[in-house]
Design a protein around this motif. Sequence first.
Motif, short mmCIF file in Angstrom:
data_model
loop_
_atom_site.label_atom_id
_atom_site.label_comp_id
_atom_site.label_asym_id
_atom_site.label_seq_id
_atom_site.Cartn_x
_atom_site.Cartn_y
_atom_site.Cartn_z
N PRO A 97 0.83 -1.20 0.00
CA PRO A 97 0.00 0.00 0.00
C PRO A 97 0.86 1.25 0.00
O PRO A 97 1.91 1.30 0.65
N ALA A 98 0.43 2.25 -0.76
CA ALA A 98 1.20 3.49 -0.84
C ALA A 98 0.24 4.64 -1.11
O ALA A 98 -0.82 4.45 -1.69
N ILE A 99 0.62 5.84 -0.65
CA ILE A 99 -0.12 7.05 -1.02
C ILE A 99 0.70 7.76 -2.07
O ILE A 99 1.78 8.29 -1.77
N TYR A 138 -4.05 12.97 -4.48
CA TYR A 138 -3.32 12.06 -3.60
C TYR A 138 -4.15 10.78 -3.47
O TYR A 138 -5.29 10.84 -3.00
N HIS A 140 -4.59 6.72 -2.37
CA HIS A 140 -4.13 5.53 -1.64
C HIS A 140 -4.31 4.33 -2.55
O HIS A 140 -5.41 4.05 -3.00
N ILE A 142 -3.64 0.28 -3.16
CA ILE A 142 -3.41 -0.88 -2.29
C ILE A 142 -2.21 -1.70 -2.76
O ILE A 142 -1.51 -2.29 -1.95
N GLU B 33 -6.15 -2.65 8.36
CA GLU B 33 -5.98 -1.23 8.54
C GLU B 33 -7.13 -0.49 7.87
O GLU B 33 -7.76 -1.01 6.95
N TYR B 35 -7.35 2.13 5.81
CA TYR B 35 -7.28 2.52 4.39
C TYR B 35 -7.41 1.32 3.47
O TYR B 35 -8.03 1.41 2.41
N THR B 36 -6.82 0.18 3.86
CA THR B 36 -6.97 -1.00 3.01
C THR B 36 -8.38 -1.58 3.12
O THR B 36 -8.89 -2.15 2.16
N PRO B 107 -1.39 5.84 8.24
CA PRO B 107 -1.38 4.71 7.33
C PRO B 107 -0.03 3.99 7.33
O PRO B 107 1.02 4.63 7.41
N SER B 108 -0.08 2.66 7.27
CA SER B 108 1.17 1.90 7.14
C SER B 108 1.40 1.66 5.66
O SER B 108 0.82 0.77 5.06
N VAL B 109 2.20 2.54 5.05
CA VAL B 109 2.41 2.50 3.61
C VAL B 109 3.90 2.53 3.32
O VAL B 109 4.70 2.87 4.19
N ILE B 110 4.27 2.15 2.07
CA ILE B 110 5.69 2.17 1.73
C ILE B 110 6.14 3.59 1.42
O ILE B 110 7.30 3.93 1.59
N ILE B 111 5.21 4.44 0.94
CA ILE B 111 5.57 5.85 0.72
C ILE B 111 4.33 6.69 0.93
O ILE B 111 3.23 6.27 0.61
N ASP B 112 4.48 7.88 1.54
CA ASP B 112 3.34 8.72 1.87
C ASP B 112 3.60 10.12 1.32
O ASP B 112 4.15 10.98 1.99
N ARG B 113 3.22 10.33 0.04
CA ARG B 113 3.47 11.62 -0.60
C ARG B 113 2.67 12.74 0.05
O ARG B 113 3.14 13.86 0.16
N LEU B 114 1.43 12.43 0.48
CA LEU B 114 0.60 13.47 1.08
C LEU B 114 1.21 13.96 2.39
O LEU B 114 1.29 15.16 2.65
N ASP B 117 4.21 16.20 1.59
CA ASP B 117 3.84 17.53 1.13
C ASP B 117 3.23 18.37 2.24
O ASP B 117 3.45 19.58 2.31
#
Lengths: 169, 124
Positions: A97-99, A138, A140, A142, B33, B35-36, B107-114, B117
């Motif tokens: 998962p990534a944003i 932006y 999200h 999965i 989670e 978001y998923t 969120p547990s994510v690999i990258i969080d652009r928001l 920023d």
Amino acid sequence: MNRGYSVSIVVFTIILAVVYLVYTGSYGLVEITIALLVGVGVSLVLAPDLILNPSKMSPRRFITAIYYLVKYFTIIEAKAHWSVLKLILMPSAKYNPAIVRIPYSVTSDYSILLISNSITNTPGTVVIDVDEKRKYLYVHWIDATSVEDQEARKSVSEEFENYAYKIFE
Amino acid sequence: MIDLILFYIGVALVFIGGVMDILATIGFFKFKEFYTRLHAATIGSIGGGLYPLIGVVFIVLGLDIDYNLKLVFTGTSIIAAGIIALATPAGSHILARGVYRSREESPSVIIDRLGEDLERGEME
């Protein structure tokens, strides 16, 4: 009252009347009269705000919109559903998962609505925030295959954006 | 003949919708989670809410009933499907935005652009 204004009122009235008639399911003379009268009343108030540029209305855009709707709800949705169902069904599924940040270049509000609704309606991607000044969505995602802006745009929103250009721009 | 084909297309769509609803429920328990889980909720609303309504349209068109009844049922289902398609993305969007902005759950994510920023102040 110029020509574009009256054309937009006529088109908006027809759309409203058709929605009302389809919803009630009865096509008698009384129902059609009620639908047209209420439609004219509502569109006299709302049409100038909802249809900003009447010269852009054309049958070709309507046909493109219907083609897009049919294609979206059959092919694109089925693919996206299958990709998320695989994650649910496989016991040891790995996903990243990534944003991600996705740039867009459309200008009208309707196009932004179409793109972000299309992204959110496909399982696997949800729009979290919109930056209208810098023109970024932006999202999200999965199972992100790429975290770079342009690469992510190619696999998430490029097709929706092409159709948004054809329908609303 | 065409009635029977329409009827079975509709039954298949309703059946697919039911299966999708069950799978989305399983997804709710599998994803850990917020978001998923939203993605599983999208499966429940589109696959399990919109497709069965389109299936109802096909079933009613294939049934041997009064013409007016067909119009009433197909029309109501089509408008309801349109409202679902327009309104559910707005709902999940505002849920995601509200939870992210309130920092209720990171969120547990690999990258969080928001998040990047927002920290740099490029996005208010």
